[in-house]
Design an enzyme around this catalytic site. Structure first.
Site, mmCIF file in Angstrom:
data_model
loop_
_atom_site.group_PDB
_atom_site.id
_atom_site.type_symbol
_atom_site.label_atom_id
_atom_site.label_comp_id
_atom_site.label_asym_id
_atom_site.label_seq_id
_atom_site.Cartn_x
_atom_site.Cartn_y
_atom_site.Cartn_z
ATOM 1 N N CYS A 106 -3.640 -18.247 14.459
ATOM 2 C CA CYS A 106 -3.179 -17.518 15.637
ATOM 3 C C CYS A 106 -3.289 -18.462 16.827
ATOM 4 C CB CYS A 106 -4.050 -16.297 15.895
ATOM 5 S SG CYS A 106 -4.072 -15.170 14.496
ATOM 6 N N CYS A 129 -8.860 -13.339 18.611
ATOM 7 C CA CYS A 129 -9.397 -12.156 19.280
ATOM 8 C C CYS A 129 -10.674 -11.760 18.552
ATOM 9 C CB CYS A 129 -8.400 -11.009 19.200
ATOM 10 S SG CYS A 129 -6.680 -11.545 19.380
ATOM 11 N N ASP A 135 -6.709 3.848 10.803
ATOM 12 C CA ASP A 135 -6.470 3.283 9.478
ATOM 13 C C ASP A 135 -7.672 3.672 8.638
ATOM 14 O OD1 ASP A 135 -4.769 1.880 7.801
ATOM 15 O OD2 ASP A 135 -4.551 0.233 9.229
ATOM 16 N N LYS A 172 -2.727 4.755 7.261
ATOM 17 C CA LYS A 172 -2.918 5.243 8.628
ATOM 18 C C LYS A 172 -2.711 6.747 8.715
ATOM 19 C CE LYS A 172 -1.141 0.943 10.579
ATOM 20 N NZ LYS A 172 -0.818 0.410 9.243
ATOM 21 N N ARG A 217 6.869 0.155 2.102
ATOM 22 C CA ARG A 217 6.701 -1.033 2.949
ATOM 23 C C ARG A 217 5.715 -2.001 2.341
ATOM 24 N NH1 ARG A 217 4.374 3.148 7.241
ATOM 25 N NH2 ARG A 217 4.476 4.376 5.366
ATOM 26 N N ARG A 248 0.824 -1.204 0.000
ATOM 27 C CA ARG A 248 0.000 0.000 0.000
ATOM 28 C C ARG A 248 0.857 1.253 0.000
ATOM 29 N NH1 ARG A 248 -3.910 -0.493 4.342
ATOM 30 N NH2 ARG A 248 -5.088 -1.444 2.664
ATOM 31 N N TYR A 249 1.825 1.293 0.893
ATOM 32 C CA TYR A 249 2.748 2.425 0.943
ATOM 33 C C TYR A 249 3.926 2.071 0.038
ATOM 34 C CZ TYR A 249 0.359 3.187 5.460
ATOM 35 O OH TYR A 249 -0.554 3.366 6.458
ATOM 36 N N CYS A 271 -10.736 -8.920 15.918
ATOM 37 C CA CYS A 271 -9.720 -8.977 14.860
ATOM 38 C C CYS A 271 -10.171 -8.241 13.605
ATOM 39 C CB CYS A 271 -9.423 -10.425 14.505
ATOM 40 S SG CYS A 271 -8.169 -10.573 13.227
ATOM 41 N N ARG A 278 -8.878 -8.684 10.716
ATOM 42 C CA ARG A 278 -8.733 -9.535 9.528
ATOM 43 C C ARG A 278 -9.608 -10.777 9.645
ATOM 44 N NH1 ARG A 278 -2.829 -8.309 9.530
ATOM 45 N NH2 ARG A 278 -2.777 -6.257 8.548
ATOM 46 N N ASP A 325 -10.908 -0.659 13.947
ATOM 47 C CA ASP A 325 -11.361 -0.555 12.553
ATOM 48 C C ASP A 325 -12.837 -0.910 12.386
ATOM 49 O OD1 ASP A 325 -8.892 0.240 11.481
ATOM 50 O OD2 ASP A 325 -8.175 -1.827 11.548
#
Ligand SMILES: *Cc1c(COP(=O)(O)O)cnc(C)c1O
Ligand code: SF4
Length: 387
Positions: free
Chosen positions: A136, A140, A341, A348, A127, A123-124, A143, A145, A304
Site C-alpha cells: 500500500c 493504516c 463483517d 457482511k 462475487r 465467500r459469496y 488495517c 488485513r 473488525d
C-alpha cells in the site's frame, strides 16, 4: 472542501509523480521527526509516547509486524498542533497495538479459510475478491488485513494469476470480481492493463471493481496513463477509502475528477474509528465533502476484530446513533450503509436502526393491523392496514 493548513505543507512537492511519491516515502522514526520537527513537542505525541526513545523503540518494534510507511503527500496533511490529528492517528504506531483483547484474531473474517485458489476469496456465490498485492502507499494502523498486508514476502506472485483466471472462468456463478489487496493499484500500469483486458473478456462477469486507498494516500496515481487504461475497460467501479474530511484535498478532488471523466464510478467505504470519525459532525462533513468531489458513499464499516486494533473500535451503539442522526438531515445519496463483517467469515450484515415503534390490531380481522413508525425527527406516524 477543507484544505489543511499545516506548517509542514511547504515541504511537500505536490507535483511529484506517483513513483517519486512512493520512492520518497517516510519509513523510519528519524525521517518522520525530520519531516515533522514539531511532533515531539505536541500533545498527541505526549499522549502516545513517554519520550522520543520510547517512540523510536515502538516504531521499530511494531513496524516489524506491520510496516510503517507514509507518502510525503499524505504526511503533508498531518497537523501535530491538533490534539487528535486524524492523519497522525491513522498512521502512528502506538502501544495499544500490543494489547490484544481475547476476541480479536489475526484473520477474523476467515478470508484464508474461504480462499478458493491462492489469492482469491470466494465467500459469496456471486462475487470473488482477488488479493493482487500486499503493498500500500500508506499503511493504516487499523488495517483488517494486517496479517499479510505490508509483508512483501507473503504476496502471491504473478504466476498465481493463471489459476485465479481459470477459477473465475470456470465458475459461471461469479458475477463480479473485486480487485483488492493491499492496494491493487500498486501494480504497474502494464500489469493492470493486461489483467483488466483479460477480465473484460469473461462473458459471465457483470462487474469489475477495484478497491484502493490511493485517491486518499497517493492521488498522483490517477494520471492520464492509468485513466486511459480504466477508460478502455469501461465500466469499472472504484471503491476508495476516505475516513476524514481533512483527506478531501484539491489533489484528491482532481484524482476523482480524472476518474469520473474516464467513466469510472467512484464509491467510498470508511471505517468507523474511535476519536477519528465517530461523531455525527465529522461524518456529516465527510459525507457531504465526498459528494462534493464526486463520490457516492457506499459503506461505513464497523471496525473488525483484528489483533491490535481494539483501540480504534467504536461500539455499534455509537455507529447506529450516528446513522440515525444522519437520516433526514443529509441527502439520501450521501448516506452510506453501516455494515458489520461477521467474525468467522459469515459475510457482511447491514446494521440498521428500527423506525417501527409499535404494532397492534385496532379491531379484529384481517387488514386492520396498526403500525407506528417514528420519522427522522422522532415524530410518530400511524399506518393502518397491511402494507
Ligand atoms: C466485503 C467483501 C466482498 C464485497 O461485498 P460487497 O457487499 O459486494 O461490497 C466480497 N467478498 C468478500 C470476501 C468480502 O469480504
Ligand atoms: S490501504 Fe487498505 S489494505 Fe492498505 S493498510 Fe490501509 S486499510 Fe490496509
Amino acid at each position: 472542501m477543507q484544505k489543511q493548513i499545516s506548517k509542514n505543507h511547504s515541504i511537500v512537492k505536490q507535483n511529484y509523480d506517483w513513483k517519486s511519491q512512493l520512492q520518497s516515502r517516510i519509513t523510519t522514526p528519524e525521517d518522520l521527526l525530520q519531516y515533522l520537527p514539531g511532533l515531539p513537542g505536541s500533545q498527541i505525541f505526549k499522549d502516545l509516547y513517554q519520550n522520543v526513545d520510547e517512540f523510536k523503540q515502538l516504531m521499530s518494534h511494531l513496524s516489524s509486524a506491520f510496516r510503517f510507511a507514509v507518502t510525503p503527500y499524505y504526511l503533508g496533511l498531518a497537523n501535530p498542533e491538533s490534539d487528535r490529528c486524524p492523519i497522525l492517528l491513522q498512521i502512528l504506531p502506538q502501544k495499544s497495538e500490543l494489547k490484544d483483547q481475547v476476541f480479536t484474531r489475526p484473520d477474523p473474517l476467515a478470508e484464508e479459510a474461504h480462499g478458493a485458489v491462492p489469492g482469491l476469496t470466494h465467500r459469496y456465490p456471486d462475487r470473488a475478491l482477488w488479493y493482487l498485492s500486499h503493498n500500500c502507499a500508506v499503511y493504516c494502523r487499523f488495517c483488517m488485513r494486517k496479517r499479510k498486508v505490508s509483508r512483501a514476502e507473503s504476496v502471491t506472485g504473478r504466476e498465481n494469476d493463471e489459476p485465479v483466471f481459470n477459477y473465475i472462468e470456470s465458475h459461471k456463478e461469479i458475477k463480479e470480481v473485486i480487485l483488492s489487496g493491499g492496494d491493487p493499484l500498486s501494480l504497474s500500469d502494464d500489469t493492470l492493463h493486461s489483467l483488466l483486458i483479460r477480465l473484460k473478456k469473461i462473458e459471465h462477469l457483470s462487474s469489475i471493481r477495484i478497491h484502493t486507498r490511493m485517491p486518499v494516500t497517493l492521488p498522483q496515481r490517477f494520471n492520464e496513463t492509468l485513466c486511459a487504461i480504466l477508460r478502455e475497460s469501461y465500466p469499472v467501479t472504484l471503491v476508495t477509502h476516505f475516513n476524514h474530511p481533512v483527506e478531501l484535498t484539491e489533489e484528491a478532488a482532481a484524482a476523482v475528477r480524472n476518474l469520473r471523466m474516464s467513466g469510472v464510478m467512484v464509491l467510498n467505504q470508511s471505517v468507523l474509528l474511535k476519536d477519528i470519525n465517530d461523531s455525527v459532525e465529522t461524518q456529516e462533513s465527510l459525507l457531504l465533502g465526498l459528494l462534493k468531489i464526486g463520490i457516492k458513499p457506499y459503506y461505513l464499516h464497523q471496525c473488525d476484530e483484528v489483533n491490535g486494533v481494539s483501540h480504534f473500535r467504536a461500539n455499534i451503539q455509537t455507529g447506529l446513533k450516528i446513522m440515525r442522526d444522519l437520516q433526514g438531515r443529509n441527502p439520501g445519496i450521501a448516506i452510506p450503509r453501516y455494515v458489520l463483517d461477521l467474525p468467522g467469515g459469515g459475510g457482511k450484515v447491514p446494521l440498521e436502526n428500527d423506525y417501527q415503534i409499535t404494532e397492534g390490531n385496532n379491531t379484529p380481522g384481517p387488514g386492520n393491523s396498526v403500525k407506528v413508525y417514528e420519522n427522522w425527527a422522532g415524530d410518530p406516524y400511524v399506518i393502518i392496514g397491511d402494507r
